[in-house]
Design a protein around this motif. Structure first.
Motif, PDB file in Angstrom:
ATOM      1  N   MET A 164      37.440   3.295  15.872  1.00  0.00           N
ATOM      2  CA  MET A 164      37.839   4.693  15.815  1.00  0.00           C
ATOM      3  C   MET A 164      36.615   5.595  15.956  1.00  0.00           C
ATOM      4  O   MET A 164      35.483   5.149  15.785  1.00  0.00           O
ATOM      5  N   PRO A 165      36.841   6.886  16.262  1.00  0.00           N
ATOM      6  CA  PRO A 165      35.717   7.818  16.303  1.00  0.00           C
ATOM      7  C   PRO A 165      34.971   7.783  14.965  1.00  0.00           C
ATOM      8  O   PRO A 165      35.574   7.704  13.904  1.00  0.00           O
ATOM      9  N   GLY A 166      33.685   7.773  15.023  1.00  0.00           N
ATOM     10  CA  GLY A 166      32.885   7.680  13.813  1.00  0.00           C
ATOM     11  C   GLY A 166      32.465   6.254  13.510  1.00  0.00           C
ATOM     12  O   GLY A 166      31.717   6.007  12.572  1.00  0.00           O
ATOM     13  N   GLY A 167      32.969   5.290  14.290  1.00  0.00           N
ATOM     14  CA  GLY A 167      32.540   3.905  14.137  1.00  0.00           C
ATOM     15  C   GLY A 167      33.410   3.016  13.280  1.00  0.00           C
ATOM     16  O   GLY A 167      33.234   1.800  13.270  1.00  0.00           O
ATOM     17  N   ARG A 168      34.345   3.575  12.524  1.00  0.00           N
ATOM     18  CA  ARG A 168      35.200   2.760  11.656  1.00  0.00           C
ATOM     19  C   ARG A 168      36.173   1.938  12.502  1.00  0.00           C
ATOM     20  O   ARG A 168      36.670   2.404  13.522  1.00  0.00           O
ATOM     21  N   TRP A 169      36.454   0.702  12.040  1.00  0.00           N
ATOM     22  CA  TRP A 169      37.374  -0.179  12.743  1.00  0.00           C
ATOM     23  C   TRP A 169      38.744  -0.146  12.081  1.00  0.00           C
ATOM     24  O   TRP A 169      38.852  -0.073  10.861  1.00  0.00           O
ATOM     25  N   SER A 170      39.779  -0.227  12.905  1.00  0.00           N
ATOM     26  CA  SER A 170      41.150  -0.304  12.431  1.00  0.00           C
ATOM     27  C   SER A 170      41.760  -1.584  12.995  1.00  0.00           C
ATOM     28  O   SER A 170      41.516  -1.931  14.158  1.00  0.00           O
ATOM     29  N   TYR A 171      42.546  -2.286  12.173  1.00  0.00           N
ATOM     30  CA  TYR A 171      43.088  -3.590  12.559  1.00  0.00           C
ATOM     31  C   TYR A 171      44.609  -3.583  12.498  1.00  0.00           C
ATOM     32  O   TYR A 171      45.203  -2.953  11.624  1.00  0.00           O
ATOM     33  N   TYR A 172      45.225  -4.308  13.432  1.00  0.00           N
ATOM     34  CA  TYR A 172      46.673  -4.458  13.440  1.00  0.00           C
ATOM     35  C   TYR A 172      46.989  -5.924  13.671  1.00  0.00           C
ATOM     36  O   TYR A 172      46.468  -6.538  14.616  1.00  0.00           O
ATOM     37  N   ILE A 173      47.837  -6.495  12.810  1.00  0.00           N
ATOM     38  CA  ILE A 173      48.298  -7.879  12.964  1.00  0.00           C
ATOM     39  C   ILE A 173      49.820  -7.848  12.980  1.00  0.00           C
ATOM     40  O   ILE A 173      50.450  -7.409  12.016  1.00  0.00           O
ATOM     41  N   ASN A 174      50.402  -8.301  14.080  1.00  0.00           N
ATOM     42  CA  ASN A 174      51.848  -8.379  14.214  1.00  0.00           C
ATOM     43  C   ASN A 174      52.348  -9.574  13.406  1.00  0.00           C
ATOM     44  O   ASN A 174      51.943 -10.714  13.655  1.00  0.00           O
ATOM     45  N   ALA A 175      53.229  -9.323  12.442  1.00  0.00           N
ATOM     46  CA  ALA A 175      53.683 -10.373  11.522  1.00  0.00           C
ATOM     47  C   ALA A 175      54.399 -11.517  12.237  1.00  0.00           C
ATOM     48  O   ALA A 175      54.181 -12.690  11.916  1.00  0.00           O
ATOM     49  N   GLU A 176      55.242 -11.213  13.212  1.00  0.00           N
ATOM     50  CA  GLU A 176      55.988 -12.262  13.913  1.00  0.00           C
ATOM     51  C   GLU A 176      55.064 -13.111  14.780  1.00  0.00           C
ATOM     52  O   GLU A 176      55.160 -14.335  14.793  1.00  0.00           O
ATOM     53  N   ARG A 177      54.166 -12.463  15.498  1.00  0.00           N
ATOM     54  CA  ARG A 177      53.224 -13.232  16.323  1.00  0.00           C
ATOM     55  C   ARG A 177      52.295 -14.060  15.433  1.00  0.00           C
ATOM     56  O   ARG A 177      51.937 -15.181  15.792  1.00  0.00           O
TER      57      ARG A 177
END
Length: 67
Positions: free
Chosen positions: A37-50
């Motif tokens: 993200m802007p500012g260097g922070r990371w955001s994570y997404y994990i799809n539960a079914e996959r």
């Protein structure tokens, strides 16, 4: 479809959350993604079914959506 937290997925996999975060950043897992993200922070997404399919040892290529 839902999502699962990095902490919960790491616990199920038996790895550290940092290991999982780094794998997501590098695109090594077919069940999630990481975005800086802007500012260097990371955001994570994990799809539960996959994630469930991956942990069950299913061939993820069989489940890819065709455009």
């Amino acid at each position: 479809m839902g999502k699962i937290s990095v902490a919960e997925a790491a616990r199920i996999m038996g790895v550290t959350p940092m290991f999982l975060r780094m794998g997501l950043r590098l695109g090594r897992f077919p069940f999630g993604t990481a975005v800086q993200m802007p500012g260097g922070r990371w955001s994570y997404y994990i799809n539960a079914e996959r994630f469930r399919r991956y942990m069950a040892g299913e061939d993820m290529r069989l489940h890819e959506e065709v455009s």
